[in-house]
Write a protein that holds these residues in place. Structure first.
Motif, PDB file in Angstrom:
ATOM      1  N   ALA A  58       0.829  -1.207   0.000  1.00 36.44           N
ATOM      2  CA  ALA A  58       0.000   0.000   0.000  1.00 36.44           C
ATOM      3  C   ALA A  58       0.864   1.258   0.000  1.00 36.44           C
ATOM      4  CB  ALA A  58      -0.923   0.000   1.207  1.00 36.44           C
ATOM      5  N   VAL A 111      -8.280  10.475  -5.152  1.00 40.01           N
ATOM      6  CA  VAL A 111      -9.076   9.705  -4.186  1.00 40.01           C
ATOM      7  C   VAL A 111     -10.252   9.026  -4.887  1.00 40.01           C
ATOM      8  CG1 VAL A 111     -10.553   9.851  -2.143  1.00 40.01           C
ATOM      9  CG2 VAL A 111      -8.425  11.146  -2.229  1.00 40.01           C
ATOM     10  N   MET A 114      -8.705   6.054  -6.498  1.00 42.75           N
ATOM     11  CA  MET A 114      -8.039   5.114  -5.607  1.00 42.75           C
ATOM     12  C   MET A 114      -9.008   4.282  -4.780  1.00 42.75           C
ATOM     13  SD  MET A 114      -4.747   4.429  -4.868  1.00 42.75           S
ATOM     14  CE  MET A 114      -3.734   5.911  -4.896  1.00 42.75           C
ATOM     15  N   LEU A 115     -10.071   4.871  -4.281  1.00 44.17           N
ATOM     16  CA  LEU A 115     -10.984   4.143  -3.390  1.00 44.17           C
ATOM     17  C   LEU A 115     -11.602   2.917  -4.073  1.00 44.17           C
ATOM     18  CD1 LEU A 115     -12.779   7.000  -1.400  1.00 44.17           C
ATOM     19  CD2 LEU A 115     -11.177   5.301  -0.522  1.00 44.17           C
ATOM     20  N   PRO A 116     -12.242   3.080  -5.234  1.00 40.57           N
ATOM     21  CA  PRO A 116     -12.819   1.880  -5.860  1.00 40.57           C
ATOM     22  C   PRO A 116     -11.776   0.950  -6.477  1.00 40.57           C
ATOM     23  CG  PRO A 116     -13.158   3.797  -7.273  1.00 40.57           C
ATOM     24  CD  PRO A 116     -12.584   4.302  -5.986  1.00 40.57           C
ATOM     25  N   ALA A 118      -8.766   0.215  -5.333  1.00 32.62           N
ATOM     26  CA  ALA A 118      -7.784  -0.324  -4.387  1.00 32.62           C
ATOM     27  C   ALA A 118      -7.599  -1.835  -4.506  1.00 32.62           C
ATOM     28  CB  ALA A 118      -8.159   0.070  -2.960  1.00 32.62           C
ATOM     29  N   VAL A 136      -5.371  -3.526   1.089  1.00 32.61           N
ATOM     30  CA  VAL A 136      -6.562  -2.797   0.645  1.00 32.61           C
ATOM     31  C   VAL A 136      -7.072  -1.869   1.748  1.00 32.61           C
ATOM     32  CG1 VAL A 136      -8.972  -3.042  -0.064  1.00 32.61           C
ATOM     33  CG2 VAL A 136      -7.230  -4.547  -1.035  1.00 32.61           C
ATOM     34  N   THR A 137      -7.112  -2.381   2.978  1.00 27.36           N
ATOM     35  CA  THR A 137      -7.565  -1.564   4.113  1.00 27.36           C
ATOM     36  C   THR A 137      -6.709  -0.317   4.271  1.00 27.36           C
ATOM     37  OG1 THR A 137      -8.453  -3.472   5.306  1.00 27.36           O
ATOM     38  CG2 THR A 137      -7.898  -1.529   6.612  1.00 27.36           C
ATOM     39  N   LEU A 139      -4.638   1.047   2.106  1.00 28.27           N
ATOM     40  CA  LEU A 139      -4.655   1.910   0.919  1.00 28.27           C
ATOM     41  C   LEU A 139      -5.918   2.761   0.882  1.00 28.27           C
ATOM     42  CD1 LEU A 139      -3.259   2.703  -1.709  1.00 28.27           C
ATOM     43  CD2 LEU A 139      -4.404   0.784  -2.837  1.00 28.27           C
ATOM     44  N   ARG A 140      -7.062   2.163   1.163  1.00 28.76           N
ATOM     45  CA  ARG A 140      -8.314   2.915   1.104  1.00 28.76           C
ATOM     46  C   ARG A 140      -8.367   4.020   2.154  1.00 28.76           C
ATOM     47  NH1 ARG A 140     -12.755  -1.824  -0.331  1.00 28.76           N
ATOM     48  NH2 ARG A 140     -12.916  -1.271  -2.557  1.00 28.76           N
ATOM     49  N   ILE A 141      -7.956   3.697   3.371  1.00 26.05           N
ATOM     50  CA  ILE A 141      -7.997   4.720   4.427  1.00 26.05           C
ATOM     51  C   ILE A 141      -6.967   5.809   4.149  1.00 26.05           C
ATOM     52  CG2 ILE A 141      -7.651   5.168   6.879  1.00 26.05           C
ATOM     53  CD1 ILE A 141      -8.648   2.300   7.398  1.00 26.05           C
ATOM     54  N   SER A 143      -5.628   6.763   1.408  1.00 27.32           N
ATOM     55  CA  SER A 143      -5.901   7.580   0.222  1.00 27.32           C
ATOM     56  C   SER A 143      -6.744   8.802   0.566  1.00 27.32           C
ATOM     57  CB  SER A 143      -6.591   6.746  -0.856  1.00 27.32           C
ATOM     58  OG  SER A 143      -7.881   6.335  -0.438  1.00 27.32           O
TER      59      SER A 143
END
Length: 445
Positions: A58, A111, A114-116, A118, A136-137, A139-141, A143
């Motif tokens: 990430a 963002v 990146m969110l979808p 990830a 994934v966790t 990276l999403r947070i 981002s």
């Protein structure tokens, strides 16, 4: 007969003071940036190997997504410094605000992607089944903090253009301390695991962005600069950044090709290559600090319609670059018995590493000149030439690097190809500086 040398010595001392005043705090701020990842790694590493692997993936994706927008700092520094030299602080800050608004817009766009994306990004990066959920966790947070990270870049460029590198240093130190405390509290105190590390980093980045905004807004109010977004100014900032984006992407391509070639040479070579890259990156921080000083100083001289001062500062910074490169090269050679055991105890890796590391040491003076000239031309707003020069360098480096495995070359041959890359950069940038075409005075280029 004696007045000219005395005047020359006085000029050199003045330039030396300017360089030291700007470069030393800039170096501290640059070194603080990778410490964020180091702290996260140290804290998350105690959660388990899958969590640490997920963080590594990430973090690599995040740093790639953010580093391509480094032009937000570089282009803003040059534009603001020109207006400072012209004596128009209001316009300087207004220009800086345009860069900050651009950073916010770009951050929101990243963002949104990146969110979808990830899970897909983590998958193509080759994450294992156990590490992927953690990657994934994180990276999403994390981002969510990208807009703040890009705004910090742009605001740092504003302050550098205003000849202030101390405030970014203080903010970086404060951000580092906050990041460490928040990570410890959220990961272990609150029991959030890797998600706590991500949230702690996001909170620290948002805090840094808030501090920068307070500083810039105060300056805007003091000088009567508008804080509202200006479509024309934002568009101009974006256009000025495009050539630097091309330059940055070309440089990233060089590093990716080098790593890919090292991987083809075997596990021992790629391990040694990663160690050399870590040391090379550290020396780059030191040399980049002089380049940052160059951006601010050259921009100010050109904005003040002082081409002679710009040329004199350029000459002195080249001397600094050469001297710093020689010093760093000697440091690598003398410290290698201590440095190498810090990274590996594998005799095969050590044997592969040593001759390639000596190539890096030998090329440090060249690197010193390259970083300085890069900073000078950025400060002059000569982005299109920088983009073209880096593309030429990429075209020379790529076949040289790709031919290393077929011809039976090892890691040392690959780093000779890297030395060739730096030499080509020095030649192309040196030709531009000698031509004088970069010397364009005035509040805008």
């Amino acid at each position: 007969m004696t007045q000219a040398p005395a005047a020359s010595r006085s000029s050199r001392r003045r330039h030396d003071r300017e360089i030291i005043t700007l470069a030393v705090p800039a170096f501290g701020a640059l070194v603080a940036e990778p410490l964020f990842v180091m702290v996260d790694s140290a804290i998350v590493g105690h959660l388990g190997t899958p969590q640490l692997a997920g963080l590594g993936i990430a973090a690599a994706l995040l740093m790639t997504a953010v580093s391509v927008f480094v032009f937000l700092a570089y282009a803003t520094t040059a534009a603001v410094a020109r207006r400072v030299g012209a004596g128009d602080l209001g316009s300087a800050i207004r220009q800086g605000m345009d860069g900050i608004w651009l950073a916010l817009l770009l951050g929101i766009a990243v963002v949104a992607v990146m969110l979808p994306a990830a899970p897909w990004l983590v998958e193509i990066f080759g994450a294992s089944g156990t590490a992927a959920p953690y990657a994934v966790t994180y990276l999403r947070i994390s981002s969510i903090g990208i807009p703040a990270m890009l705004m910090v870049m742009a605001a740092t460029g504003v302050l550098r253009g205003l000849q202030d590198t101390r405030t970014p240093l203080y903010v970086a130190i404060g951000g580092f301390a906050a990041n460490a405390a928040l990570n410890l509290g959220l990961v272990y105190g609150a029991g959030l695991g890797i998600a706590g590390s991500a949230w702690g980093t996001v909170m620290a980045q948002c805090g840094m962005a808030a501090v920068y905004l307070v500083v810039v807004v105060r300056g805007a109010c003091r000088h009567g600069a508008s804080l509202r977004p200006n479509a024309g100014g934002i568009r101009a900032s974006a256009q000025a950044g495009v050539p630097l984006l091309v330059r940055t992407l070309s440089l990233r391509a060089v590093l990716l090709i080098a790593t890919a070639v090292a991987a083809r040479l075997g596990d021992t070579s790629i391990a040694a290559h990663q160690i050399i890259l870590a040391l090379w990156s550290f020396t780059a921080f030191a040399l980049d600090a002089i380049a940052i000083a160059g951006q601010a100083i050259i921009g100010r001289y050109l904005g003040a319609d002082d081409p002679a001062g710009a040329r004199a500062a350029c000459r002195r910074m080249i001397e600094w670059g050469i001297g710093s490169g020689v010093g760093l090269g000697l440091l690598i050679v003398l410290a290698r018995p201590i440095l190498i055991p810090l990274f590996t105890s594998d005799p095969a890796v050590e044997a592969t590493l040593l001759p390639a590391l000596l190539v890096v040491a030998l090329t440090q003076p060249v690197a010193g000149v390259v970083f300085v000239l890069d900073g000078v031309l950025m400060g002059a707003g000569d982005g299109p030439y920088l983009a073209g020069a880096m593309l030429v360098t990429l075209m020379v480096f790529t076949p040289a690097a790709l031919l290393v495995p077929p011809f039976g070359g090892g890691l040392t041959a690959l780093w000779w190809a890297m030395a060739l890359m730096m030499t080509v950069r020095m030649a192309t940038l040196g030709l531009r500086v000698r031509s004088g075409r970069w010397v364009v005075t005035g509040a805008t280029r």
